[in-house]
Motif scaffolding. Structure first.
Motif, PDB file in Angstrom:
ATOM      1  N   TRP A   1       8.843 -18.880  -7.160  1.00 38.04           N
ATOM      2  CA  TRP A   1       8.535 -18.199  -8.363  1.00 38.04           C
ATOM      3  C   TRP A   1       9.078 -16.802  -8.487  1.00 38.04           C
ATOM      4  N   VAL A   2       9.752 -16.377  -9.515  1.00 38.95           N
ATOM      5  CA  VAL A   2       9.948 -14.942  -9.731  1.00 38.95           C
ATOM      6  C   VAL A   2       9.530 -14.504 -11.008  1.00 38.95           C
ATOM      7  N   PRO A   3       8.150 -14.011 -10.965  1.00 43.00           N
ATOM      8  CA  PRO A   3       7.747 -13.133 -12.179  1.00 43.00           C
ATOM      9  C   PRO A   3       8.498 -11.885 -12.545  1.00 43.00           C
ATOM     10  N   ILE A   4       8.884 -11.880 -13.678  1.00 37.91           N
ATOM     11  CA  ILE A   4      10.011 -10.603 -14.293  1.00 37.91           C
ATOM     12  C   ILE A   4       8.958 -10.251 -15.533  1.00 37.91           C
ATOM     13  N   VAL A   5       8.866  -8.933 -15.500  1.00 41.44           N
ATOM     14  CA  VAL A   5       8.227  -8.285 -16.741  1.00 41.44           C
ATOM     15  C   VAL A   5       8.544  -6.794 -16.784  1.00 41.44           C
ATOM     16  N   PRO A   6       8.888  -6.253 -17.988  1.00 34.67           N
ATOM     17  CA  PRO A   6       9.276  -4.938 -18.293  1.00 34.67           C
ATOM     18  C   PRO A   6       8.235  -4.007 -18.770  1.00 34.67           C
ATOM     19  N   ASP A   7       7.461  -3.645 -17.611  1.00 34.03           N
ATOM     20  CA  ASP A   7       6.264  -2.785 -17.941  1.00 34.03           C
ATOM     21  C   ASP A   7       5.187  -3.113 -18.746  1.00 34.03           C
ATOM     22  N   GLU A   8       4.980  -4.187 -18.983  1.00 32.66           N
ATOM     23  CA  GLU A   8       3.965  -4.783 -19.871  1.00 32.66           C
ATOM     24  C   GLU A   8       3.158  -5.833 -19.450  1.00 32.66           C
ATOM     25  N   ALA A   9       2.949  -5.923 -17.915  1.00 28.98           N
ATOM     26  CA  ALA A   9       2.116  -6.964 -17.411  1.00 28.98           C
ATOM     27  C   ALA A   9       0.597  -6.944 -17.882  1.00 28.98           C
ATOM     28  N   ARG A  10       0.137  -5.787 -18.055  1.00 32.76           N
ATOM     29  CA  ARG A  10      -1.141  -5.580 -18.498  1.00 32.76           C
ATOM     30  C   ARG A  10      -1.620  -6.255 -20.034  1.00 32.76           C
ATOM     31  N   THR A  11      -0.354  -5.859 -20.671  1.00 33.33           N
ATOM     32  CA  THR A  11      -0.436  -6.499 -21.955  1.00 33.33           C
ATOM     33  C   THR A  11      -0.507  -7.798 -22.076  1.00 33.33           C
ATOM     34  N   PHE A  12       0.083  -8.526 -21.123  1.00 38.41           N
ATOM     35  CA  PHE A  12       0.215 -10.061 -21.103  1.00 38.41           C
ATOM     36  C   PHE A  12      -0.902 -10.585 -20.259  1.00 38.41           C
ATOM     37  N   GLY A  13      -1.781  -9.707 -19.688  1.00 33.69           N
ATOM     38  CA  GLY A  13      -2.941 -10.327 -18.681  1.00 33.69           C
ATOM     39  C   GLY A  13      -2.362 -10.782 -17.302  1.00 33.69           C
ATOM     40  N   MET A  14      -1.306  -9.979 -16.993  1.00 31.01           N
ATOM     41  CA  MET A  14      -0.619 -10.347 -15.815  1.00 31.01           C
ATOM     42  C   MET A  14      -1.272  -9.414 -14.579  1.00 31.01           C
ATOM     43  N   GLU A  15      -2.142  -8.488 -14.745  1.00 30.42           N
ATOM     44  CA  GLU A  15      -2.459  -7.551 -13.591  1.00 30.42           C
ATOM     45  C   GLU A  15      -3.429  -8.050 -12.636  1.00 30.42           C
ATOM     46  N   SER A  16      -3.803  -9.414 -12.796  1.00 24.85           N
ATOM     47  CA  SER A  16      -4.333 -10.315 -11.741  1.00 24.85           C
ATOM     48  C   SER A  16      -3.338 -10.652 -10.657  1.00 24.85           C
ATOM     49  N   LEU A  17      -2.034 -10.628 -11.012  1.00 21.77           N
ATOM     50  CA  LEU A  17      -1.109 -11.112 -10.070  1.00 21.77           C
ATOM     51  C   LEU A  17      -0.591 -10.094  -9.048  1.00 21.77           C
ATOM     52  N   PHE A  18      -1.099  -8.575  -9.444  1.00 23.81           N
ATOM     53  CA  PHE A  18      -0.663  -7.488  -8.580  1.00 23.81           C
ATOM     54  C   PHE A  18      -1.128  -7.661  -7.078  1.00 23.81           C
ATOM     55  N   PRO A  19      -2.373  -7.555  -6.903  1.00 19.89           N
ATOM     56  CA  PRO A  19      -2.815  -7.763  -5.394  1.00 19.89           C
ATOM     57  C   PRO A  19      -2.483  -8.979  -4.628  1.00 19.89           C
ATOM     58  N   SER A  20      -2.123 -10.017  -5.580  1.00 26.52           N
ATOM     59  CA  SER A  20      -2.065 -11.576  -4.778  1.00 26.52           C
ATOM     60  C   SER A  20      -0.513 -11.464  -4.599  1.00 26.52           C
ATOM     61  N   ALA A  21       0.246 -11.432  -5.676  1.00 27.57           N
ATOM     62  CA  ALA A  21       1.825 -11.529  -5.281  1.00 27.57           C
ATOM     63  C   ALA A  21       2.483 -10.267  -4.971  1.00 27.57           C
ATOM     64  N   GLY A  22       2.131  -9.018  -5.453  1.00 24.94           N
ATOM     65  CA  GLY A  22       2.666  -7.915  -4.911  1.00 24.94           C
ATOM     66  C   GLY A  22       3.893  -7.462  -6.017  1.00 24.94           C
ATOM     67  N   ILE A  23       4.212  -6.403  -6.251  1.00 29.70           N
ATOM     68  CA  ILE A  23       5.141  -5.813  -6.818  1.00 29.70           C
ATOM     69  C   ILE A  23       6.262  -5.446  -6.021  1.00 29.70           C
ATOM     70  N   TYR A  24       7.450  -5.816  -6.362  1.00 33.02           N
ATOM     71  CA  TYR A  24       8.656  -5.745  -5.246  1.00 33.02           C
ATOM     72  C   TYR A  24       9.107  -4.149  -5.074  1.00 33.02           C
ATOM     73  N   SER A  25       9.052  -3.711  -4.079  1.00 36.01           N
ATOM     74  CA  SER A  25       9.449  -2.451  -3.745  1.00 36.01           C
ATOM     75  C   SER A  25      10.220  -2.381  -2.502  1.00 36.01           C
ATOM     76  N   PRO A  26      11.715  -1.881  -2.273  1.00 37.35           N
ATOM     77  CA  PRO A  26      12.112  -2.002  -1.071  1.00 37.35           C
ATOM     78  C   PRO A  26      11.589  -0.966  -0.044  1.00 37.35           C
ATOM     79  N   LEU A  27      10.700  -0.148  -0.388  1.00 37.30           N
ATOM     80  CA  LEU A  27      10.136   0.804   0.175  1.00 37.30           C
ATOM     81  C   LEU A  27       8.547   0.474   0.617  1.00 37.30           C
ATOM     82  N   GLY A  28       8.081  -0.335  -0.061  1.00 37.54           N
ATOM     83  CA  GLY A  28       6.725  -1.015   0.142  1.00 37.54           C
ATOM     84  C   GLY A  28       5.745  -0.016  -0.636  1.00 37.54           C
TER      85      GLY A  28
END
Length: 889
Positions: free
Chosen positions: A527-554
């Motif tokens: 699964w590849v969740p994609i969101v344009p800076d509205e994750a909290r609007t859609f109740g997706m912040e619960s995915l932040f700590p479990s799935a992590g937000i991709y960054s090549p620098l960590g």
């Protein structure tokens, strides 16, 4: 504002000068050079000093523009790794066949473009012979974004290497017979050859950046080693006017995408005339890309110019090149040498003296043909520098002549983009210029012939050997898709059982479902969740700590909310692509992820969630690109509908995205009302897109931000949910002869219909059955297929007709969309039909007020129902006025 000596203040004035005397000495030295050798010499020394400082690693701002010369001098060019004479012959055959194919097609009026490939031939041939990796070697090969108007040249090369026949070339732009070639790179039309649709200008460069970024995403998540994949995007200088072309330049440099190269064909012309008539597009692009952090390689002049630059001891030639606008330089390529001597070299005495040292033949060679993009050694040097550069993406600005080798009737003419054919005499002139062994007898039928040196000729053997060494033919699309196992039922069952008394919006239901699916052992990582800076609007912040937000620098910082349960967690192997405020970027992400099954042989399941208003309306062109590229996944329009997004107003209220989505044949569009419907649709979507008989479709789901108690799934409704319609709640007649009608509702409108059902029964003795119309679009698609079957003499009844067959009374359809959305199916409904919808502009107000305004709330549905029944004589006409007064309408 200036200081006492008239000098503009600078940021340096704010810094303490620890040695003012030394600073004054440097300034005095510069003044002395200016006075003794002139300002041009002083400027030259300053530029060389800055270049030296940069090479020494000093932290100084980079020059945004350099002189109008090649970045790589002739003396610094690497050895050419190939047989230049052989490659020249191959390129000549490809030039000929590209022009012949379009000219022959002109007999049928199908059009085509000749001039673009003519100018860019060496840009492609050098890559095919030396750099572009194929898919039969290690890894995924390179990804090639071919300039759309150059497609004839790519077909010509495929003809030379045996992948296309002469008959297929003759069917260029004539596809209905099944053996034709599409006009441009269209994967859906020619799926074994084309990977990326690029002719919708601006989308190619944007997609190339996100493709290079997605390659890194796959590697950092340990899904696929993409270290040997390089993304090449071939673009026109005119195309760079599109906002999408440069929208993501900063992302590419920020993430150090040195696996990406832009090759911009700077022939100085767009469709109607010069790209920058009064300016210099090469210099503009150089500044733009350097400012964004890209490595810039300019390949402007051919070897013939070396003599001119060596004779330019005063810098007059460089100054003149910097000041001549593009439209004037285009004119030089079409005028005689006397004109060039007068108007170019006559600009100042030093240039006039230089011109005296040049023969007419040398001037003609320089100004008519000698461009860096037309010389294989120059292009080879640029490409080698690009692939060896580390830490930043590279753009190659290659100057060419549009229509090169096509003759004076084509070269540098404003109209050459629209010129579709050459005369026989022009072809004969081209034959002599290219040195091709095509006899006059080959033209006897009045047609220009195709040319081929033979399947076992040295040219074809050389071409095929070079491609074998690079990993096979290119461009090429290969699909090695492996069906994904169906996820465990647990995630779906959680929504099947409903929420009891707890309220839950369908947006939240979708997010909860995907969160559970991402835990699946077999497919969760896909699964590849994609969101344009509205994750909290859609109740997706619960995915932040479990799935992590991709960054090549960590995560190189301490997040401000680190002590909270759902903190903002970035990770090098993060799963979520949070793109910031760019729907176009998020959509480009989706395209790259949704086609990874072909590009990399790795099936991914992207879902892109956004404000529904900002999806199809803002990036609809990319939705077509997605369909052409055969992408798969879930596009989710959240906070959907015209009236559910309270307070946001006109530009946020979506009542039409389903109408736009209905125009795309690859999009399966659903407007679910309940959480269990979301689960059934997603489950069936996984089967259809990723199962053993995978289809090249994608799903558009609209979900709402209106919390409601979610009912449990009734038995036996799965088929109806998938096909688009089922009866959710049958009305109970108060008496046997009670008037009756059918209410069809989609999405959140089903709640208004259910309330109307109760009002009709209680206040008017009318029985209504409530149907959930999960997909007006799929009902229409099925009905159209039935119509087509009927024309073939086959009997096939549309599903909507079957389902509503015999249902008593008229039909009233209602949704939070324009009336055209449900009206798509009206002609296949045997009952009397009417609809309600949210036509017009949105507005800011409460949900109740907005629904009353548009006439779709429960009371409005009652009045509309009574009006339908009154027309049939089943209730008195006075009931309409009485109901309006009762409900305050």
């Amino acid at each position: 504002m200036t200081d006492p000596v008239g000098k503009l203040p600078s940021e340096l004035d704010q810094l303490p000068d620890r040695d003012p005397e030394e600073t004054a000495e440097w300034a005095a030295s510069l003044d002395a050079v200016t006075q003794a050798a002139g300002p041009h010499r002083a400027a030259y020394l300053m530029r060389r000093s800055l270049q030296h400082a940069e090479g020494a690693g000093l932290a100084l701002p980079k020059l945004l523009e350099t002189d109008y010369v090649n970045t790589i001098p002739t003396a610094a060019e690497p050895a050419f790794d190939g047989d230049l004479e052989m490659e020249s012959r191959i390129t000549a055959w490809n030039r000929w066949n590209a022009a012949a194919m379009v000219t022959r097609g002109a007999r049928y009026g199908v059009g085509g473009h000749i001039a673009t490939f003519a100018s860019a031939a060496w840009l492609y041939e050098t890559g095919f012979n030396h750099f572009f990796r194929g898919k039969e070697g290690d890894g995924s090969g390179d990804q090639l974004y071919i300039q759309g108007h150059a497609s004839p040249g790519i077909y010509a090369r495929a003809f030379l290497d045996g992948r296309l026949s002469e008959q297929q070339l003759d069917n260029f732009r004539q596809e209905t017979g099944g053996d034709g070639l599409p006009s441009y790179p269209h994967p859906r039309r020619l799926p074994w050859l084309w990977e990326f649709p690029t002719v919708s200008m601006g989308l190619g460069p944007l997609s190339a950046i996100y493709q290079a970024r997605f390659n890194r995403y796959l590697a950092n998540r340990n899904i696929k080693d993409t270290a040997n994949s390089h993304v090449w995007a071939f673009l026109g200088d005119g195309e760079m006017d599109e906002p999408e072309s440069t929208a993501a330049l900063a992302l590419a440099s920020r993430e150090q995408l040195d696996n990406l190269t832009f090759v911009i064909n700077c022939n100085l012309q767009r469709l109607d005339g010069p790209v920058r008539a009064n300016f210099r597009v090469v210099q503009e692009l150089e500044a733009q890309f350097r400012g964004a952090g890209w490595n810039v390689v300019k390949t402007l002049w051919g070897n013939a110019w070396d003599e001119l630059f060596q004779l330019d001891t005063t810098g007059a030639l460089l100054r003149r090149l910097r000041e001549v606008p593009d439209a004037q330089f285009q004119t030089y390529a079409t005028r005689d040498v006397a004109y060039i001597r007068e108007h170019f070299f006559g600009a100042e005495p030093a240039l006039a003296e230089l011109a005296k040292l040049l023969t007419d033949a040398k001037i003609a060679e320089c100004f008519y043909t000698s461009r860096g993009g037309h010389e294989a050694r120059k292009v080879y040097a640029a490409y080698k520098a690009a692939v060896e550069h580390k830490g930043a993406p590279t753009v190659i600005l290659a100057q060419t002549v549009k229509g090169y080798t096509l003759g004076k009737g084509f070269e540098s003419k404003n109209a050459n983009h629209q010129m579709k054919k050459l005369s026989i005499d022009e072809f004969k002139g081209m034959r002599e210029l290219l040195g091709l062994p095509i006899p006059d007898s080959a033209f006897e039928d009045g047609l220009v012939p195709y040319g081929h040196p033979g399947a076992d000729s040295p040219e074809v053997r050389y071409l095929q050997e070079r491609r074998a060494a690079l990993g096979g033919p290119a461009p090429a699309r290969r699909v090695h898709a492996v069906a994904l196992p169906q996820p465990e039922e647990r995630a779906f069952k959680a929504l099947y059982k409903g929420s009891g008394k707890q309220e839950m919006a369908t947006t939240m239901a979708f997010v909860r479902l995907v969160k559970d699916l991402m835990r699946d052992k077999e497919t969760g990582k896909r699964w590849v969740p994609i969101v344009p800076d509205e994750a909290r609007t859609f109740g997706m912040e619960s995915l932040f700590p479990s799935a992590g937000i991709y960054s090549p620098l960590g995560q190189t910082y301490d997040p401000v909310d680190r002590d909270q349960l759902m903190y903002y967690k970035e990770a090098k192997d993060g799963q979520i692509l949070n793109e910031g405020i760019t729907e176009a970027g998020a959509m480009a992400d989706f395209i790259a992820a949704s086609t990874s099954y072909a590009t990399h042989g790795e099936t991914m399941i992207p879902f892109y969630i956004f404000y529904s208003m900002f999806g199809w309306q803002r990036t609809g062109d990319q939705m077509w690109q997605l369909a052409d590229q055969l992408g798969k996944g879930f596009i989710v329009g959240a906070t959907a509908g015209r009236t559910t997004l309270t307070g946001e107003g006109l530009q946020h209220a979506d009542g039409h995205s389903h109408l736009i989505a209905a125009t795309n044949p690859a999009s399966l569009n659903y407007d679910p009302a309940f959480a269990y419907e979301v689960a059934v649709i997603v489950k069936d979507g996984l089967r259809r897109m990723y199962g053993p008989e995978a289809e090249n479709v994608f799903y558009y789901l609209t979900v709402y931000n209106e919390p409601k108690p979610q009912p449990a799934m009734p038995e036996g409704v799965e088929e109806g949910i998938v096909k688009g319609l089922y009866r959710f709640k049958e009305g109970t007649p108060a008496k046997a002869d009670a008037p009756r009608l059918q209410l069809l509702a989609s999405g959140t409108a089903i709640h208004w219909a259910l309330e109307a059902q109760e009002l009709l029964a209680a206040d008017w003795g009318v029985t209504a059955d409530v149907w959930s119309a999960t997909s007006w679009g799929e009902l229409r698609r099925d009905a159209l297929e039935a119509d087509e079957a009927l024309l073939r003499g086959e009997q096939q009844v549309p599903y909507v007709t079957q389902t509503l067959s015999g249902a008593p009374g008229p039909v009233l359809a209602v949704s939070d969309w324009m009336r055209q959305v449900p009206d798509q199916i009206s002609q296949w409904v045997e009952q009397d039909w009417s609809s309600l919808g949210t036509d017009g502009f949105g507005l800011s107000d409460t949900r109740a007020a907005a629904r009353r305004h548009f006439g779709v709330d429960a009371q409005s549905i009652v009045v509309a129902s009574l009006a339908q029944l009154a027309r049939r004589g089943e209730v008195p006409a006075s009931a309409i006025k009485e109901a309006r007064e009762r409900y305050g309408l």
